[in-house]
Every structure is written in C-alpha cells, then in structure tokens.
Write a protein that holds these residues in place. Sequence first.
Motif, PDB file in Angstrom:
ATOM      1  N   GLU A  85      47.838  41.049  52.026  1.00 11.39           N
ATOM      2  CA  GLU A  85      46.909  42.114  51.655  1.00 11.39           C
ATOM      3  C   GLU A  85      47.564  43.117  50.711  1.00 11.39           C
ATOM      4  O   GLU A  85      46.930  43.613  49.777  1.00 11.39           O
ATOM      5  CB  GLU A  85      46.417  42.813  52.927  1.00 11.39           C
ATOM      6  CG  GLU A  85      45.597  41.894  53.836  1.00 11.39           C
ATOM      7  CD  GLU A  85      45.336  42.492  55.205  1.00 11.39           C
ATOM      8  OE1 GLU A  85      45.892  43.578  55.479  1.00 11.39           O
ATOM      9  OE2 GLU A  85      44.592  41.881  55.992  1.00 11.39           O
ATOM     10  N   GLU A 134      47.692  41.888  47.260  1.00 10.78           N
ATOM     11  CA  GLU A 134      46.315  41.597  46.828  1.00 10.78           C
ATOM     12  C   GLU A 134      46.058  40.121  46.551  1.00 10.78           C
ATOM     13  O   GLU A 134      45.329  39.767  45.625  1.00 10.78           O
ATOM     14  CB  GLU A 134      45.957  42.451  45.603  1.00 10.78           C
ATOM     15  CG  GLU A 134      46.053  43.943  45.887  1.00 10.78           C
ATOM     16  CD  GLU A 134      45.600  44.793  44.709  1.00 10.78           C
ATOM     17  OE1 GLU A 134      45.728  44.317  43.556  1.00 10.78           O
ATOM     18  OE2 GLU A 134      45.132  45.923  44.937  1.00 10.78           O
ATOM     19  N   LYS A 154      42.295  39.060  46.578  1.00 10.05           N
ATOM     20  CA  LYS A 154      41.369  39.269  45.462  1.00 10.05           C
ATOM     21  C   LYS A 154      40.991  37.961  44.783  1.00 10.05           C
ATOM     22  O   LYS A 154      39.898  37.842  44.223  1.00 10.05           O
ATOM     23  CB  LYS A 154      41.976  40.236  44.452  1.00 10.05           C
ATOM     24  CG  LYS A 154      41.958  41.676  44.921  1.00 10.05           C
ATOM     25  CD  LYS A 154      42.294  42.630  43.790  1.00 10.05           C
ATOM     26  CE  LYS A 154      42.097  44.086  44.227  1.00 10.05           C
ATOM     27  NZ  LYS A 154      42.409  45.037  43.129  1.00 10.05           N
TER      28      LYS A 154
END
Length: 535
Positions: free
Chosen positions: A203, A206, A209
């Motif tokens: 997380e 990222e 994403k």
Amino acid sequence: MRALVSRRGAGGGVRPYSTTLAAAPVPDPRPLGSGNADDTGLAGSPRPRRAARLVVVGAVVVAVSVVASVGQVWAQKGDAQAGKSVYEKKCALCHGDKGDGKGPAADLLEPRPRDFTTGVYKIRTTVGKVPTDQDLFDVITRGMPGTFMPAWDVLAEKDRWSLVAYLKTFAAEKLKEAPKKQELPKEVAPSAESIKRGKEMFEAIECHKCHGADGRADGPSRPELKDDWGHPIRPANLTKRWTFRGGASRGDIAMRLANGVLGTPMPSFIDSVEKPEDIWHLANFIASLGPESPNYATLLSARAVGAEIPDDPNAEFWTRIAPQNVPLVGQVIIDPRNFNPAIDLVALRAAWNEREIAFHLAWDDPTQSVADPAKKTYADAVSVQFPRALVTGPERPYFLMGDASDAVYLLRWENGKGVVEADANGPTKLAPIAGGMATANAVYANGQYRLVLKRPLASKDAARLAFRPGVFTPVAFQAWDGGAGEAGTRMSLTSWYYLRLEEPQSNRRFVVPPVVAVLTLVAMLLVGRVANRRG
C-alpha cells in the motif's frame, strides 16, 4: 586420517576440496588390518596399487571437468548461424524476419511480440538493461505465460543456446556491455509478520493503483497503462502466480520487484522500499495472494446436502466447498475470433439437495460492465451449458453452443439482466425458453464476480435437462468480459467436462463402524474368558 583432518578448518568446518589430485585420495575398500601394517595407508603412504587407481580416477575427473567447461563455454556462446535457421522456422512468424516484432501474426497478438532490435528485455536478473545469456535462455525455455510466447523446451538445448546467440545480433551494439548481476538483500522467510509488513509496503508504494487492492489487476490506473511503445498493457493479476512471466517462486518475485520490468510501467522498487529486506516482505505478501499452480479440475462434482442452499455467493456455506478450477481459452473457430481472451479461469462450487441444484461460479474481471448501446459497451456474462437431455454413449452436441442439428441447454447470466434459460443451435442462435425455472444472485468486488445459479433438479418439459444423482452429466462454460469488448462469438470457453452429482451419504457410515468395533471387543472378551476357564 591426517588427510581428513587437513581439510577441516580451525572451527571444525570442512573446507572445499582442492582441484589437485593429492587432495582427493581414494579410500582402500579393504577393512583396516586386512593387510600388512605398512599397507593400510595410516602412515600417509598409499600402496602402489592405490596410487595407480588414484591417478586413473584423477585423470577421469580432470577429463570430465574439461569437457564440462568446454560445453559450458560453447553453450554460452551458441552458434548464431545455426540460431538463424531455428529463428526463421520457429520465431519469425511473430517477431519478423528482421527481429523488429512485425511478423505476419503480430497484429493479432496482445501483448505484441518483442522487438529484438531495441535490445530491451523484460525479464532479467541484472542491474542494467543488458540481460545475461542465461536470462534469454530461460525465457526461451519457459516461455512468457499470459502471452503467445510458448515454452520452447521442446527444442534441443543447443538450439536454444544458438537462438540466444542469434537474438543478440539484432541489437549487438546495445548488448555489448557486460551484464552486472542484481544482488538481492538477505532472504526473509515467509511468516505472518513478514506478510503483514509486505502488505503495508504494497500500500505504501502504491502497488494497488495498478494491481488492485486484492491483486486482481483492477487498480484505478489500469486504463491508462501503456508500454514504452504506446501499446495498452495489462497489469499482472497477482492472485495467479502461474501466469507470472519471470517465474512464480518467491525468489523470482523478489527479483522482479528489485529489477522492474523493462519496457512497461512496472519500475524497480529496490530504492522505493524503506529497508532492503522489505523487498522480501513484499515478495512474501504477493506470494500469499494465490497458489503457485491452478490445480485444474478434470472431473467436476456437486455435493449432496440435506439443508437449504444459500443464494448469497458470499455465504460461509460456499467457503466449505473446495473450488474446482476450470481453464477457459479464446474462441478462435468462427468470426469474430477472440485471440486475446480476458477471462481464463472459472472456479466452480456446486451443491444439490432433494429439490434443487446450485452452481457457485467465481471469475476475475477487472471492470464491471453492462450493455449500453449509446456508449457501445457490452455486458459481462457467463453461461453454463448442458445437453438438452442425457443420452447413453459418448455422443454429445457440438461444444461451441450446439449446431443446427443438435441444440444445447444454457443457463446464461448477464450483468444487468439476470439469468435466462435458453436453447442454442450455435453461438448466434439463442432462443429463451418460456417459463424460466432458474434464479441468480451475483456480487462484484475488487475485480471478481461471484454468482450463484439455482434451478430445480426435475424438468417440467423436454426443453430442460433433468439432473440425476450419480450420473455423469456433460457440462461446458462460456464467459464474456464486456469491458474488453467481448460479445457474441468473442468469448472465452471450454470444451465438454463431466459433472457428477454425488450421491447422499447414508448415516449408516456413522453407526456401522462403532457397532462392529463393539461386537469385536465383546467377541474377544468371550474368547478370552473361555480360554481362561479351560486353562
């Protein structure tokens, strides 16, 4: 004995053997004391015959080492001219005669074939852009899962090394730099703590994403992703490790994280993590998202239950039934064909009771789509296919949704419309059956559909199949990802499988064994008492 001691260091560890013949004595096969005292070799002076054997063995070792070294050098260099011949027969159709990725089949393939003239290779174990010869050899051998590049391990090893040599000639100037090996941090074994830390890093940097919260390639950046040549590119589905193009092991995953994937939006994360060992924590987390192998089913089954079967696809009831993974492939028989199918697997759970049968289907789809003619979008859909009636013998309707002479029976679900029962005489000739008996309930979350289809066991007319326990029923599947432009004959599908409704288990299996055990014990006690009295 002194020879053995001399190979041990001060700390008691055994040092590697020297390559000299004197460092590899051949022990006398005779037991100690079987000859003269000066024959045993205990004084450090081997017998003449032992010395002769020593020389012979040493010569063989040296010869084998020389042959192996020569073979390795030849393998690393390969024969570019021989590789050219193999390339023209096996590779040029996709990659082109010039190695520029513009072969006759290139426009049909997604992702597109590699352009060797750029010298850019996705999978490598090196710090810079230049891969090792072993990297190229491994890709040729193992292929690239999820693409049209197959595993070429069917080729002789010398042909694969020759291909390596020839491929390098397409970008000789760009590949002249000596490759430098990428060193990974010290390995961290998988554990609950490591996986938790890896999730935090997933997380923090990222990854979600692109790859999605649960790793199913449904991240918000997905529609924007392109490779270095401007072609759309899909992120990897991290729950399907068997499709990882650089290998499915934790070490392979760690190497991809450290190196990135050249030519794609996937960067190197070696400098993005907080600590070097976080690469291993992240690899452990990714490895925890799915199995290394899909364990495809061959014979499908439906469990017999005595209770109600829930409509909710997320009910705990369904988690207690093991999924049966069924692979799907693109429909390439009739136009328009689907050379790049989006859905490659459906996980089936099935159950039945005295009134109905239920099918729990789960499949990954990065977008939830409904039909919208104004926007020219299509609906996500799936269908379960059966013959209209069971017949004895091996004959079955044409697997591609039947044909003009032999129809099939479908349970077809479409997002936004629900389920219908239909006859099909081919993929473009579907006719809904009046008086529908089927029901459906679907949920979509984090890149995955879960659907429960239910229908009564019995059939109220000849247009519908009647399900019977203990009978092998032909079954097939089709799926459409509307967000990928799939509709009509552009689909993923299977050929026929067999589904068997398990017969109900009698309660006798819980009663008979204890009764038999008690009777056996009583009999043994009686026999013992009789024996004691006679004694």
